[in-house]
Design a protein around this motif. Structure first.
Motif, PDB file in Angstrom:
ATOM      1  N   SER A 135      -6.232   2.953  -6.471  1.00  0.00           N
ATOM      2  CA  SER A 135      -7.497   3.181  -5.779  1.00  0.00           C
ATOM      3  C   SER A 135      -7.939   4.634  -5.782  1.00  0.00           C
ATOM      4  O   SER A 135      -9.105   4.909  -5.544  1.00  0.00           O
ATOM      5  CB  SER A 135      -7.417   2.658  -4.343  1.00  0.00           C
ATOM      6  OG  SER A 135      -6.393   3.301  -3.623  1.00  0.00           O
ATOM      7  N   SER A 136      -7.011   5.552  -6.037  1.00  0.00           N
ATOM      8  CA  SER A 136      -7.398   6.949  -6.192  1.00  0.00           C
ATOM      9  C   SER A 136      -6.343   7.686  -6.996  1.00  0.00           C
ATOM     10  O   SER A 136      -5.162   7.368  -6.915  1.00  0.00           O
ATOM     11  CB  SER A 136      -7.576   7.625  -4.822  1.00  0.00           C
ATOM     12  OG  SER A 136      -6.341   7.707  -4.138  1.00  0.00           O
ATOM     13  N   ILE A 185      -3.568  -2.061  -8.030  1.00  0.00           N
ATOM     14  CA  ILE A 185      -4.819  -1.334  -7.906  1.00  0.00           C
ATOM     15  C   ILE A 185      -4.519   0.141  -7.695  1.00  0.00           C
ATOM     16  O   ILE A 185      -3.823   0.505  -6.750  1.00  0.00           O
ATOM     17  CB  ILE A 185      -5.640  -1.864  -6.710  1.00  0.00           C
ATOM     18  CG1 ILE A 185      -5.890  -3.355  -6.897  1.00  0.00           C
ATOM     19  CG2 ILE A 185      -6.931  -1.095  -6.532  1.00  0.00           C
ATOM     20  CD1 ILE A 185      -5.824  -4.148  -5.644  1.00  0.00           C
ATOM     21  N   GLY A 209      -2.086  -0.007  -4.702  1.00  0.00           N
ATOM     22  CA  GLY A 209      -2.037  -1.257  -3.957  1.00  0.00           C
ATOM     23  C   GLY A 209      -1.529  -2.381  -4.843  1.00  0.00           C
ATOM     24  O   GLY A 209      -1.825  -2.422  -6.027  1.00  0.00           O
ATOM     25  N   ASP A 251       0.851  -1.192   0.000  1.00  0.00           N
ATOM     26  CA  ASP A 251       0.000   0.000   0.000  1.00  0.00           C
ATOM     27  C   ASP A 251       0.887   1.242   0.000  1.00  0.00           C
ATOM     28  O   ASP A 251       1.625   1.488   0.955  1.00  0.00           O
ATOM     29  CB  ASP A 251      -0.893  -0.025   1.238  1.00  0.00           C
ATOM     30  CG  ASP A 251      -1.824   1.165   1.338  1.00  0.00           C
ATOM     31  OD1 ASP A 251      -1.987   1.909   0.350  1.00  0.00           O
ATOM     32  OD2 ASP A 251      -2.402   1.348   2.428  1.00  0.00           O
ATOM     33  N   ARG A 261      -3.049   6.679  -4.809  1.00  0.00           N
ATOM     34  CA  ARG A 261      -2.888   5.550  -3.885  1.00  0.00           C
ATOM     35  C   ARG A 261      -2.805   4.283  -4.713  1.00  0.00           C
ATOM     36  O   ARG A 261      -3.641   4.029  -5.578  1.00  0.00           O
ATOM     37  CB  ARG A 261      -4.073   5.493  -2.934  1.00  0.00           C
ATOM     38  CG  ARG A 261      -3.950   4.501  -1.816  1.00  0.00           C
ATOM     39  CD  ARG A 261      -3.432   5.184  -0.554  1.00  0.00           C
ATOM     40  NE  ARG A 261      -3.312   4.269   0.560  1.00  0.00           N
ATOM     41  CZ  ARG A 261      -4.025   4.363   1.664  1.00  0.00           C
ATOM     42  NH1 ARG A 261      -4.918   5.317   1.802  1.00  0.00           N
ATOM     43  NH2 ARG A 261      -3.836   3.499   2.640  1.00  0.00           N
TER      44      ARG A 261
END
Length: 85
Positions: free
Chosen positions: A54-55, A52, A64, A21, A62
């Motif tokens: 995510s934003s 991923i 992942g 993360d 962000r």
């Protein structure tokens, strides 16, 4: 690298929030929503099965990384963010 240290590039900082993360913070914010893409570097065959995003905000993104078992896993990755200045 896997602990969030920058291997190449400039204009951003990278923070490891936890296993797999990461937050990328841009030194200069975009004036509007950027487009961002991230790609995991292959550390071992099939080590990372998903990355991923995510934003993708005007100030940060962000990211992942997940292995084949579905668990968060650190790995080297590349990213690019493009948007209005």
């Amino acid at each position: 690298n896997t602990n969030g240290a920058i291997l190449a590039g400039s204009g951003f900082t990278a923070t490891r929030n936890g296993a797999g993360d990461f937050t990328i913070s841009y030194s200069t914010a975009f004036s509007g929503q950027p487009s961002a893409v991230a790609t995991a570097a292959v550390v071992s065959p099939a080590a990372i099965t998903a990355i991923i995003l995510s934003s993708a905000l005007t100030t940060s993104a962000r990211i992942g990384l997940v292995n084949a078992a579905g668990a968060a896993q650190d790995a080297v990755f590349e990213f690019i963010a493009i948007g209005p200045p």
